[in-house]
Design a protein around this motif. Sequence first.
Motif, short mmCIF file in Angstrom:
data_model
loop_
_atom_site.label_atom_id
_atom_site.label_comp_id
_atom_site.label_asym_id
_atom_site.label_seq_id
_atom_site.Cartn_x
_atom_site.Cartn_y
_atom_site.Cartn_z
N GLY A 1 44.23 46.47 34.11
CA GLY A 1 43.46 45.31 34.54
C GLY A 1 42.50 45.69 35.65
N LEU A 2 42.11 44.68 36.43
CA LEU A 2 41.19 44.86 37.54
C LEU A 2 41.90 44.62 38.86
CD1 LEU A 2 38.15 42.87 36.10
CD2 LEU A 2 38.30 45.35 36.33
N ASN A 3 41.38 45.24 39.90
CA ASN A 3 41.93 45.06 41.25
C ASN A 3 41.38 43.76 41.84
OD1 ASN A 3 43.04 45.39 43.78
ND2 ASN A 3 41.60 46.98 44.43
N LEU A 4 41.84 42.64 41.27
CA LEU A 4 41.31 41.33 41.67
C LEU A 4 41.62 41.00 43.12
CD1 LEU A 4 42.16 39.34 38.43
CD2 LEU A 4 39.94 40.28 39.12
N VAL A 5 42.81 41.39 43.59
CA VAL A 5 43.17 41.12 44.97
C VAL A 5 42.21 41.82 45.92
CG1 VAL A 5 44.94 41.45 46.73
CG2 VAL A 5 45.59 40.69 44.44
N GLY A 6 41.92 43.10 45.62
CA GLY A 6 40.99 43.84 46.46
C GLY A 6 39.59 43.25 46.44
N LEU A 7 39.14 42.82 45.27
CA LEU A 7 37.81 42.22 45.17
C LEU A 7 37.72 40.95 46.00
CD1 LEU A 7 37.32 42.72 41.33
CD2 LEU A 7 35.91 43.77 43.11
N LYS A 8 38.76 40.10 45.92
CA LYS A 8 38.74 38.85 46.68
C LYS A 8 38.81 39.12 48.17
CE LYS A 8 40.77 36.24 42.86
NZ LYS A 8 42.00 35.58 42.32
N ARG A 9 39.60 40.11 48.57
CA ARG A 9 39.70 40.43 49.99
C ARG A 9 38.36 40.89 50.55
NH1 ARG A 9 45.47 43.77 50.10
NH2 ARG A 9 46.83 41.94 50.17
N ARG A 10 37.56 41.54 49.73
CA ARG A 10 36.25 42.01 50.18
C ARG A 10 35.18 40.94 50.04
NH1 ARG A 10 38.17 46.70 47.85
NH2 ARG A 10 37.05 46.40 45.91
N GLY A 11 35.57 39.73 49.63
CA GLY A 11 34.61 38.63 49.57
C GLY A 11 33.67 38.65 48.39
N VAL A 12 34.05 39.35 47.31
CA VAL A 12 33.21 39.37 46.11
C VAL A 12 33.19 37.96 45.51
CG1 VAL A 12 32.93 40.36 43.81
CG2 VAL A 12 33.72 41.79 45.70
N GLY A 13 32.00 37.49 45.14
CA GLY A 13 31.83 36.12 44.65
C GLY A 13 32.45 35.88 43.29
N ARG A 14 32.67 34.60 43.00
CA ARG A 14 33.30 34.22 41.74
C ARG A 14 32.48 34.67 40.53
NH1 ARG A 14 35.44 28.19 41.18
NH2 ARG A 14 36.80 29.08 42.79
N ALA A 15 31.15 34.58 40.64
CA ALA A 15 30.31 34.96 39.50
C ALA A 15 30.49 36.44 39.16
CB ALA A 15 28.84 34.65 39.81
N ASP A 16 30.55 37.29 40.18
CA ASP A 16 30.73 38.72 39.92
C ASP A 16 32.13 39.00 39.37
OD1 ASP A 16 28.27 40.09 40.58
OD2 ASP A 16 28.61 39.44 42.64
N ILE A 17 33.15 38.31 39.88
CA ILE A 17 34.49 38.52 39.36
C ILE A 17 34.58 38.08 37.90
CG2 ILE A 17 36.89 37.73 39.56
CD1 ILE A 17 36.57 37.81 42.58
N THR A 18 33.93 36.96 37.57
CA THR A 18 33.90 36.51 36.17
C THR A 18 33.20 37.54 35.29
OG1 THR A 18 33.90 34.19 36.86
CG2 THR A 18 33.10 34.67 34.63
N LEU B 1 32.99 40.76 35.86
CA LEU B 1 33.87 41.91 35.73
C LEU B 1 35.00 41.65 34.73
CD1 LEU B 1 34.13 43.03 39.46
CD2 LEU B 1 33.25 44.42 37.57
N ARG B 2 35.53 40.44 34.72
CA ARG B 2 36.57 40.11 33.74
C ARG B 2 36.03 40.23 32.32
NH1 ARG B 2 41.15 37.13 35.27
NH2 ARG B 2 41.21 36.38 37.44
N ALA B 3 34.82 39.71 32.11
CA ALA B 3 34.22 39.79 30.77
C ALA B 3 33.94 41.24 30.40
CB ALA B 3 32.93 38.96 30.75
N ALA B 4 33.47 42.02 31.35
CA ALA B 4 33.19 43.43 31.08
C ALA B 4 34.47 44.18 30.71
CB ALA B 4 32.53 44.07 32.30
#
Length: 264
Positions: free
Chosen positions: A194-211, A213-216
């Motif tokens: 999967g993806l390091n979602l916890v790390g992404l959120k901790r670094r303040g990555v926006g919802r659009a980019d996380i979405t 990345l999930r699709a990718a």
Amino acid sequence: MTAAGIHPSAIVEAGAQIGAGCTIGPFCHIGPDVTLGDECTLKSHVVITGQTSIGAGSTIYSFACIGEVPQDLKFQGEKTRLEIGARARIRENVTVNTGTAGGGGVTRIGDDCLLMAGCHVAHDVRIGDRVIVVNNAALAGHCVIEDDVILGGLSGVHQFVRIGRGAIIGAVTMVTNDVIPYGLVQAPRGVLDGLNLVGLKRRGVGRADITALRAAFQMLAQGEGTFQERARRMGAESDSAYVAHIVDFVTGDSDRSFLTPGQG
């Protein structure tokens, strides 16, 4: 050296460059080709040797051995280097080796890295900024670890493996192939899970980019064509800079295969 605090039992060989405000504790040994930046702190019994430079504000704890020759049978005593950036925290019993002529001649660690107790960083490794290597993890020769990676305790990374920025490797995991940026790898024989979602959120990555990345990631896992073809296609379909990091990583030069979703 007059502006540094050096314990009387420490040995600082002639030629070593010691920055202002450094503290060198009891029974440390500093070789003649070592450069310490300003405000570095060495606890007791630290060995720093070889052509080694360490950036300002770094702290090295007891019994670390930094800048020794590579554990490579091809090494013939050639002059190679170790470069460690600013504000490094290197804990007890860590070992870091210089490079080899065949690997480019330098081992390099970036800024703000934390190497926890008992870690090993082998010859010609390149580590980015803000990397955390947890207790007793080991990096074999020629590995590339990009920014913001976390390597779990007792994990091991095979020689020549690349780990992309923002990835996380679980504890007691053996990584034998490249890991995409922001990937999550776990299991004894590392699986891209999967993806390091916890790390992404901790670094303040926006919802659009996380979405995005999930699709990718889903395209990489289930799309048609080879892994590289899927990566190129997802790059064409997304304008996220984070997805672009994955595409650039997958399509770049590598000496290893990739960990792909669900496969070790």
